[in-house]
Design an enzyme around this catalytic site. Structure first.
Site, PDB file in Angstrom:
ATOM      1  N   LYS A  95       0.740  13.493  -4.073  1.00 17.48           N
ATOM      2  CA  LYS A  95      -0.378  14.620  -4.817  1.00 17.48           C
ATOM      3  C   LYS A  95      -1.523  14.362  -4.283  1.00 17.48           C
ATOM      4  O   LYS A  95      -1.613  12.577  -4.570  1.00 17.48           O
ATOM      5  CB  LYS A  95       0.264  14.880  -5.872  1.00 17.48           C
ATOM      6  N   GLY A  96      -2.420  15.184  -4.176  1.00 18.62           N
ATOM      7  CA  GLY A  96      -3.864  14.535  -3.944  1.00 18.62           C
ATOM      8  C   GLY A  96      -4.452  14.225  -5.421  1.00 18.62           C
ATOM      9  O   GLY A  96      -3.916  14.284  -6.413  1.00 18.62           O
ATOM     10  N   GLY A  97      -4.941  12.997  -5.615  1.00 21.17           N
ATOM     11  CA  GLY A  97      -6.014  12.309  -6.410  1.00 21.17           C
ATOM     12  C   GLY A  97      -4.750  11.649  -7.727  1.00 21.17           C
ATOM     13  O   GLY A  97      -5.368  10.966  -8.331  1.00 21.17           O
ATOM     14  N   VAL A  98      -3.902  11.023  -6.853  1.00 21.30           N
ATOM     15  CA  VAL A  98      -3.235   9.770  -7.303  1.00 21.30           C
ATOM     16  C   VAL A  98      -3.856   8.618  -7.373  1.00 21.30           C
ATOM     17  O   VAL A  98      -3.124   7.798  -7.538  1.00 21.30           O
ATOM     18  CB  VAL A  98      -1.691   9.931  -7.430  1.00 21.30           C
ATOM     19  N   THR A 101      -5.168   6.332  -0.851  1.00 24.52           N
ATOM     20  CA  THR A 101      -5.807   5.305  -0.677  1.00 24.52           C
ATOM     21  C   THR A 101      -5.872   3.816  -1.135  1.00 24.52           C
ATOM     22  O   THR A 101      -5.435   2.575  -0.690  1.00 24.52           O
ATOM     23  CB  THR A 101      -7.692   6.312  -0.693  1.00 24.52           C
ATOM     24  N   SER A 102      -6.271   3.466  -2.563  1.00 25.97           N
ATOM     25  CA  SER A 102      -6.098   2.320  -3.108  1.00 25.97           C
ATOM     26  C   SER A 102      -5.210   1.785  -2.910  1.00 25.97           C
ATOM     27  O   SER A 102      -5.142   0.381  -2.974  1.00 25.97           O
ATOM     28  CB  SER A 102      -7.188   2.382  -4.500  1.00 25.97           C
ATOM     29  N   ASP A 124      -5.608  11.604   6.678  1.00 22.06           N
ATOM     30  CA  ASP A 124      -6.030  12.376   5.930  1.00 22.06           C
ATOM     31  C   ASP A 124      -7.342  12.254   6.159  1.00 22.06           C
ATOM     32  O   ASP A 124      -7.897  12.340   6.694  1.00 22.06           O
ATOM     33  CB  ASP A 124      -6.336  11.452   4.468  1.00 22.06           C
ATOM     34  N   ASN A 350       0.710   5.482 -11.106  1.00 26.22           N
ATOM     35  CA  ASN A 350      -0.979   5.302 -11.177  1.00 26.22           C
ATOM     36  C   ASN A 350      -1.339   5.519 -12.262  1.00 26.22           C
ATOM     37  O   ASN A 350      -1.219   6.342 -13.395  1.00 26.22           O
ATOM     38  CB  ASN A 350      -0.817   5.159  -9.827  1.00 26.22           C
TER      39      ASN A 350
END
Length: 461
Positions: A95-98, A101-102, A124, A350
């Site tokens: 999902k977006g914002g989870v 990338t990190s 992305d 996370n």
């Protein structure tokens, strides 16, 4: 006898305090009030330090036992992920914002630290890889990441550019409304209707969702076949949010049907004569080139889909956060991945809050009791000025109020997370995955040193 033992144990500390108070009162005649207050304060501080040291030792011992247990149960199995020198692909999605990338960046940094030449790719459309690495990697080609001794390269692929390239050569197969009218006038109305049914303009102007990312991944897969990039043994993809990934998997079938129609149309046009073909404004060579490119694109996207399904070389790592929405979407993502036979064996939860505030209320009550005892001891001294003590206690009360707000927030948030985490045990699919729990860090994870720290906490052996 049992009650007596409990009583003696419970009042042991009070007995010590009373004894000290008696000693203080006995010597009060020979000491000034300020000296007495200093002596009381120093003795109280000594007792607090002793008790604090004992509690600290106990907490550290408990924390060591707890961390060991968690690592044994929730290990990421990084040693297996890093095993072997054959090329392997890791798709990090969710999902977006989870925090994809990190997590993908920290995984790539850890692969590089473990001795793998690693390529980190972001497909992305809303790139943040350069921000995560604290370095510009948006050129569209692999860039050496500073601080990794040349072991890690990264790149941001522009899906919009890839989509534009598709449209530029696919438009060579499109036809105009005027051409259809003329074809109808010369008895080729059936063919004109078929052209209308293709709706190529819609395909080119509004490509299906996920096409941009699919083309981007296909380009990466193609260029890493070059000898120049043969050194990469680990390739980590920071993918687009869930919806893009799911639609990407169905694209080869969609394009197979669409391109099949275009090829059949091209064959019919071949028999229609040069006069009709010229209506398209292009010659045979251009028409054939467009078909060849579309066929090549279809083949590349099928290769991407096959890559996703290869259990020997590829793993999809699902990332979520401990919320009902996050875990629910992860369950749907896993179901679709398994439907498409995409291998997925790890789930990263996370941003878990590990600060619960356990024992804060008890320690606050203990502090209040000690304050009362200290006030009573000082109040028994003739002429003692309690103004400074009151000021100190008032300031301490304000600090406690702020601390209570923070503790209450963390406690409520942690309870919400634990309730959401219970869903992992009831979901038939998610409970089969290796669960990795990543904490909510108290600093921004940005740059290689921070990513190394994060990787050491999350991607354990």
């Amino acid at each position: 006898p049992r009650g007596d033992n409990r009583g003696r144990g419970a009042t042991h500390e009070e007995t010590n305090d009373n004894a000290i108070s008696t000693a203080i009162m006995a010597s009060s005649a020979a000491m000034s009030a300020p000296a007495m207050m200093n002596r009381v304060a120093s003795q109280s501080a000594a007792r607090r330090d002793d008790r604090g040291a004992r509690r600290l030792r106990h907490r550290h011992a408990h924390r060591r036992r707890r961390v060991t247990a968690v690592r044994a149960a929730e290990s990421a199995g990084f040693d297996l992920m890093a095993q072997g020198k054959d090329r392997k692909y890791f798709m990090v999605g969710g999902k977006g914002g989870v925090g994809k990338t990190s997590l993908s960046s920290s995984l790539a940094v850890k692969f590089a630290t473990a001795g793998h030449h690693t390529l980190l790719v972001s497909t992305d459309p809303a790139h943040s890889l350069s921000d995560s690495l604290a370095q510009d990697v948006g050129s569209g080609l692999p860039v050496a990441v500073e601080g990794t001794d040349g072991m890690l390269y990264a790149m941001e692929v522009d899906p919009e550019q890839a989509k534009a390239e598709f449209a530029s050569f696919a438009k060579q197969a499109d036809v105009s409304a005027g051409a259809k009218d003329f074809m109808s006038s010369v008895g080729l109305g059936g063919l004109a209707d078929q052209l209308g049914d293709l709706k190529l303009g819609e395909l080119l102007d509004t490509p299906p969702p996920g096409l941009d990312e699919a083309i981007a991944i296909a380009k990466v897969v193609q260029f890493i076949k070059d000898d120049e990039y043969a050194k990469f043994t680990r390739i980590v993809f920071d993918t687009a949010p869930t919806g893009h990934t799911l639609r990407l998997l169905s694209l080869p079938d969609f394009l197979d049907a669409s391109i099949g129609k275009i090829v059949r149309l091209r064959q019919k046009l071949t028999s229609a004569g040069d006069a009709v073909k010229s209506l398209f404004g292009v010659g045979d060579d251009q028409q054939d080139e467009a078909i060849v490119k579309l066929e090549a694109l279809k083949q590349q996207l099928q290769e991407v889909k096959d890559l996703f399904r290869n259990e020997d070389t590829t793993e999809f790592v699902i990332v979520t956060i401990p919320t009902v929405l996050g875990i629910s979407e992860s369950g749907r993502l896993l179901a679709e991945l398994r439907k498409e036979k995409v291998p997925a064996s790890r789930l990263v939860v996370n941003q878990i809050i590990n600060v619960t505030g356990d024992g804060f209320k008890e320690r606050r009550e203990e502090l209040a009791a000690k304050e009362t005892a200290l006030r009573e001891a000082l109040g028994a001294i003739d002429g003692a000025d309690l103004g400074l003590l009151d000021d100190m206690l008032d300031a301490q009360a304000e600090c406690l109020k702020d601390a209570q707000t923070a503790v209450s927030f963390c406690t409520v948030k942690a309870k919400d997370q634990r309730r959401a985490m219970e869903m992992l045990e009831t979901d038939a699919g998610l409970r089969t995955l290796k669960r990795i729990e990543a904490p909510l860090f108290d600093m921004e994870i940005r740059g290689v040193p921070a990513l190394q720290f994060m990787g050491g906490q999350v991607w354990t052996d």
